[in-house]
Design an enzyme around this catalytic site. Structure first.
Site, mmCIF file in Angstrom:
data_model
loop_
_atom_site.group_PDB
_atom_site.id
_atom_site.type_symbol
_atom_site.label_atom_id
_atom_site.label_comp_id
_atom_site.label_asym_id
_atom_site.label_seq_id
_atom_site.Cartn_x
_atom_site.Cartn_y
_atom_site.Cartn_z
ATOM 1 N N CYS B 49 -13.735 -11.098 0.323
ATOM 2 C CA CYS B 49 -13.720 -9.731 0.461
ATOM 3 C C CYS B 49 -14.015 -9.161 -0.881
ATOM 4 C CB CYS B 49 -12.118 -9.521 0.632
ATOM 5 S SG CYS B 49 -10.990 -10.497 -0.587
ATOM 6 N N ASN B 50 -14.225 -10.005 -2.045
ATOM 7 C CA ASN B 50 -14.804 -9.336 -3.214
ATOM 8 C C ASN B 50 -16.123 -9.460 -3.652
ATOM 9 O OD1 ASN B 50 -12.135 -7.945 -3.985
ATOM 10 N ND2 ASN B 50 -11.435 -9.736 -4.668
ATOM 11 N N ARG B 51 -16.851 -10.340 -2.965
ATOM 12 C CA ARG B 51 -18.160 -10.646 -3.200
ATOM 13 C C ARG B 51 -18.833 -11.251 -2.180
ATOM 14 N NH1 ARG B 51 -18.692 -12.565 -7.986
ATOM 15 N NH2 ARG B 51 -16.317 -12.420 -8.160
ATOM 16 N N GLN B 117 -7.684 -18.742 -5.105
ATOM 17 C CA GLN B 117 -8.400 -18.788 -3.736
ATOM 18 C C GLN B 117 -10.001 -18.923 -4.030
ATOM 19 O OE1 GLN B 117 -7.337 -15.157 -1.644
ATOM 20 N NE2 GLN B 117 -6.172 -16.303 -0.067
ATOM 21 N N GLN B 121 -12.799 -21.141 -1.742
ATOM 22 C CA GLN B 121 -13.832 -20.342 -1.017
ATOM 23 C C GLN B 121 -15.382 -20.702 -1.245
ATOM 24 O OE1 GLN B 121 -12.394 -16.347 -2.008
ATOM 25 N NE2 GLN B 121 -11.562 -16.001 -0.004
ATOM 26 N N GLY B 190 14.751 -4.117 8.150
ATOM 27 C CA GLY B 190 13.337 -3.325 8.448
ATOM 28 C C GLY B 190 12.386 -4.071 8.691
ATOM 29 N N ALA B 191 11.055 -3.536 8.687
ATOM 30 C CA ALA B 191 10.032 -4.315 9.450
ATOM 31 C C ALA B 191 8.785 -3.923 8.683
ATOM 32 C CB ALA B 191 10.004 -4.184 10.761
ATOM 33 N N GLY B 192 8.727 -3.601 7.318
ATOM 34 C CA GLY B 192 7.382 -3.078 6.810
ATOM 35 C C GLY B 192 6.466 -4.487 6.451
#
Lengths: 275, 422
Positions: B49-51, B117, B121, B190-192
């Protein structure tokens, strides 16, 4: 080697524990395995010399220094066991100061007490002194229980203070969880209370039967032990009958330990020691 | 060493561009195979997602895969304008490319330095290409060395210490209070989205029971079904709180759902032991005054974020030592690689000249047969060897020197041609 053993003094194990403590403090700043093993090595050396000191000198357990050295010896075992098992936890930095404190107090009081001879069979096992020995061992084990409860309480208060401040959970001091410390405190005190009660009752019977002088009943040692028993009662009531927060129970345990130190340091009314 | 990195990352391209340039596995397989086939090169493609980065290694510089070709290729893959793609690309060549790969793998070039991570990857991308057969000697060596260097950085510095996700910090706090979880009850209020992420982390602790409550009963049932929990009606919130040990609150309520007075009157007297409340709702669900660090340990989103930021700052302190390790590893890799590359050529060169010397001596000695003593014959052989050594000393020293500087390519080619080496 046998000729060196009688030369072992309190300074040998006291200094070993002190070096082990210093290495553990350094380990908080620089977490290196060398410091850990160094600490364990000095701790083990301290326990070794401590054990031989108790075996060769056989100090009277009824004397202040004898009882303090005996309690600190059990706590030193507790320290080494915990340090070995809780590799990443801050354990020794809490247990060793208590061991050192008791050794220091024992050392300070030893010059004023009579250290027993070294008979092949301890004389308290002979004849009617047997029950005196049982009384002493019961109270000694209760003292160990109180000391363990005290350590758990100190750590509990420290951990609770960190949580109250919302300190970084991955900070330098890696502590046991509140739940575990509370359980340690509970088990230690639950074990110590019956031992203390039995020891106290046995002591009362022996005192009445053999040394029933009125002044003996009002000695610091006996009054302190009764006070300790009463604090235990309050502790158990607070824990099981009333929903008292863990922090207050921990503080009450500190009071119990304070009383224990007074009791240990005080002279026994008739079994020798500082009058 | 003919290694190039062409691609974009969070510094050179905004997320909208990175999204467009991202590769799914099918597209990645096509792209890697295509570059390998078109340019006769070793190829690895890292797409996170970053490169998005292409690592291309070639045996020679002819028809080099450069920035323009890279932009054209990436634009072709995604049906974009090459000029626009080119604006967001950056390039690293040879030892700079190796250094870049090592820094990326060690998470020194990550958005959050030290995150765990990226090494996985990179390894995944390398394995993907290796299975496709698009890696060769250079990329195999470079990626394996990069992974080893990353491991060194993680173990020898504090760059990976602590947790940087809010959910992990929350679980760290829970572990400061509780030791075992099989007898614990978790209450989810809640359900955030954030709450669900944290709940996943809490589920890994294997709590004995999970209760879920929500103003909307349907949502409570949905969340409970997702985590194997039990839905609880909203009007039984106080009861649920009284029997819970860990509370995860993540409602979207506009004001606190649990003021201090209500908590102290209806919840606290009915329970013993410590309770941990993770209030990650904004605005907060619980009155912060109920926190005492003993009976109630309340951590809200600000507390968790503060610890996360502290961890990031602590990691920054280890960057210098981590960079030093990377520098040393890049040098070591370059030395190893150049030795590997020039070693066989030097060997061939020595063997070739040995052969020639042997041939010349073989012609000379029969002509001098009977005219020389053993000592004289040995002296001639010795001086031939000495001549060979002196002759080759210059080229070999120059090659070793060029190897150390990472510029042995041209010299190697020249030596091969001059001495007609295979």
């Amino acid at each position: 080697m046998a000729e060196y053993l009688p030369q072992i003094t309190q300074a040998c194990f006291g200094l070993s524990y002190l070096i082990a403590f210093s290495l553990e403090v350094l380990r908080i700043r620089w977490p290196r395995s060398g410091l850990r093993y160094g600490g364990l090595l000095f701790g083990a050396a301290g326990l070794f010399t401590h054990t031989f000191y108790l075996l060769t000198r056989q100090p009277d357990l009824a004397s202040p220094s004898g009882s303090l050295f005996a309690v600190s010896w059990v706590l030193a075992i507790f320290y080494l066991y915990g340090s070995w098992h809780h590799v990443r936890r801050a354990w020794a930095v809490f247990v060793l100061p208590v061991v050192l404190g008791l050794v220091w107090l024992g050392f300070m009081l030893s010059s004023q007490t009579v250290v027993g001879d070294t008979p092949s069979v301890p004389d308290w096992l002979i004849g009617n002194r047997f029950w005196g020995g049982v009384h002493g061992i019961l109270l000694l084990l209760a003292a160990v229980g109180v000391s363990v409860g005290f350590l758990a309480s100190i750590m509990y208060l420290f951990q609770a203070a960190r949580l109250k401040k919302k300190a970084n959970p991955r900070g330098r001091l890696n502590m046991l969880s509140l739940e575990r410390l509370e359980a340690m405190n509970r088990r230690a005190l639950n074990l110590a209370f019956p031992l203390l009660t039995l020891g106290l009752l046995l002591g009362a019977v022996l005192l009445k039967q053999y040394h029933g002088l009125a002044e003996n009943w009002f000695s610091v040692k006996i009054l302190g032990t009764v006070g300790l028993w009463l604090v235990f009662l309050v502790l158990l009531y607070a824990r099981y009958a009333v929903n008292v927060p863990g922090r207050r129970l921990a503080r009450l345990t500190l009071v119990a330990f304070g009383l224990l130190v007074v009791v240990l340091a005080a002279a026994h009314p008739f079994a020798g020691g500082m009058k | 060493m003919n290694l190039r990195t062409i691609g974009c990352n969070f510094r050179t391209a905004p997320v909208e561009v990175r999204e467009k340039l991202a590769f799914n596995p099918a597209k990645q397989q096509w792209a890697v195979s295509e570059v390998a086939a078109r340019y006769g090169a070793e190829v690895v493609l890292i797409s996170t997602c970053n490169r998005v980065e292409l690592y291309v290694a070639r045996a020679s510089d002819a028809r080099g895969f450069d920035l323009d070709l890279g932009a054209e290729f990436l634009a072709e893959c995604h049906g974009l304008n090459p000029a626009i793609v080119g604006e967001h690309l950056c390039e690293h060549v040879d030892s700079a490319a190796v250094r870049h790969l090592f820094r990326v793998t060690a998470s020194l070039d990550s958005l959050i330095v030290g995150e765990g991570q990226i090494a996985g990857q990179v390894k995944q991308a390398f394995e993907f290409s290796r299975k496709l057969g698009t890696t060769g000697p250079l990329l195999n060596a470079a990626f394996q060395h990069a992974l080893a260097a990353a491991k060194r950085v993680r173990t020898e510095t504090g760059i990976a210490h602590g947790h940087i996700s809010v959910s992990s910090v929350a679980v760290d706090y829970v572990r400061q209070v509780f030791d075992h979880f099989a007898d614990k009850t978790v209450l989810v209020i809640g359900a955030g989205k954030m709450g669900r992420l944290t709940l996943k982390h809490l589920e890994e602790l294997h709590p004995g029971r999970i209760l879920v409550t929500n103003r909307s009963p349907e949502k409570a049932v949905e969340v409970a079904a997702g985590c194997g929990g039990k839905p609880v009606p909203w009007d039984m919130l106080d009861d649920a709180l009284a029997e819970s040990d860990i509370v995860l609150s993540t409602t979207g309520a506009g004001e606190p759902i649990m003021p201090r007075a209500r908590f102290e009157a209806k919840v606290l007297p009915r329970r013993s032991g410590t309770m941990v409340i993770l209030d990650i709702a904004v605005p907060r669900d619980f009155d912060p005054m109920i926190h005492d660090g003993d009976r109630v340990c309340l951590f809200n989103i600000d507390d968790l974020t503060r610890i996360r930021e502290q961890t990031i700052v602590k990691r920054q302190r280890h960057i210098i030592s981590a960079e030093a390790i990377i520098d040393a590893e890049v040098r070591r890799f370059a030395d190893d690689w150049n030795r590997r590359r020039s070693g066989p050529v030097i060997g061939q060169l020595n063997a070739e000249v040995d052969k020639l010397r042997g041939e010349v001596l073989g012609q000379l000695m029969p002509k001098l047969n009977g005219k020389l003593s053993d000592t004289e014959r040995k002296a001639i052989e010795y001086h031939f060897r000495l001549f060979q050594s002196k002759l080759l000393h210059g080229p070999i020293a120059a090659l070793q020197e060029a190897s150390r500087e990472g510029q042995s390519g041209t010299l190697l080619e020249a030596l091969k041609k001059l001495f007609r080496l295979e």
